[in-house]
Design a protein around this motif. Structure first.
Motif, PDB file in Angstrom:
ATOM      1  N   PHE A  12       0.835  -1.204   0.000  1.00  0.00           N
ATOM      2  CA  PHE A  12       0.000   0.000   0.000  1.00  0.00           C
ATOM      3  C   PHE A  12       0.871   1.256   0.000  1.00  0.00           C
ATOM      4  N   PHE A  13       1.954   1.239   0.778  1.00  0.00           N
ATOM      5  CA  PHE A  13       2.827   2.410   0.848  1.00  0.00           C
ATOM      6  C   PHE A  13       3.515   2.668  -0.489  1.00  0.00           C
ATOM      7  N   VAL A  14       4.006   1.626  -1.124  1.00  0.00           N
ATOM      8  CA  VAL A  14       4.663   1.785  -2.432  1.00  0.00           C
ATOM      9  C   VAL A  14       3.673   2.340  -3.453  1.00  0.00           C
ATOM     10  N   PHE A  21       4.137  10.705  -6.344  1.00  0.00           N
ATOM     11  CA  PHE A  21       5.142  11.218  -7.270  1.00  0.00           C
ATOM     12  C   PHE A  21       4.521  11.523  -8.628  1.00  0.00           C
ATOM     13  N   ARG A  22       3.644  10.639  -9.079  1.00  0.00           N
ATOM     14  CA  ARG A  22       2.945  10.873 -10.348  1.00  0.00           C
ATOM     15  C   ARG A  22       2.133  12.165 -10.278  1.00  0.00           C
ATOM     16  N   ILE A  27       1.503  17.822 -11.698  1.00  0.00           N
ATOM     17  CA  ILE A  27       1.241  19.220 -11.338  1.00  0.00           C
ATOM     18  C   ILE A  27       2.345  20.113 -11.882  1.00  0.00           C
ATOM     19  N   LEU A  28       3.589  19.677 -11.748  1.00  0.00           N
ATOM     20  CA  LEU A  28       4.708  20.464 -12.252  1.00  0.00           C
ATOM     21  C   LEU A  28       4.648  20.600 -13.774  1.00  0.00           C
ATOM     22  N   GLY A  60     -10.381  10.634 -10.317  1.00  0.00           N
ATOM     23  CA  GLY A  60     -10.005   9.225 -10.162  1.00  0.00           C
ATOM     24  C   GLY A  60      -8.630   9.060  -9.533  1.00  0.00           C
ATOM     25  N   GLU A  61      -7.696   9.894  -9.948  1.00  0.00           N
ATOM     26  CA  GLU A  61      -6.338   9.834  -9.388  1.00  0.00           C
ATOM     27  C   GLU A  61      -6.354  10.206  -7.905  1.00  0.00           C
TER      28      GLU A  61
END
Length: 86
Positions: A12-14, A21-22, A27-28, A60-61
């Protein structure tokens, strides 16, 4: 049993970390496309994150990120309950 729960929590953490990060790189990229500048300033970051959080295309993300986070927390609570006998 606790090893399996620890492995599940790790998965779950990974997943959560990868989704975060995605999201951050997305956003960047969006900021760069809108402004043509390379980096977000400290004050502009609030507007950029606000637009992301309100954008219907990212719903969704955002739900996947929340589900992964809740998975990490839920497995952690379950591990504590099992280890303490509660």
């Amino acid at each position: 049993m606790t090893i399996a729960l620890l492995a599940l929590q790790g998965l779950f953490f990974v997943a959560w970390a990868g989704l975060m990060f995605r999201m951050l790189f997305g956003i960047l990229d969006r900021f760069r496309a809108e402004t043509g500048r390379r980096w977000i300033g400290p004050i502009e970051v609030f507007g950029v994150f606000g637009r992301y959080l309100r954008a219907p295309g990212h719903r969704g993300e955002r739900r996947l990120i929340l589900a992964a986070l809740l998975g990490v927390v839920a497995v952690g609570v379950l591990r504590v309950l099992i280890l303490t006998g509660g």
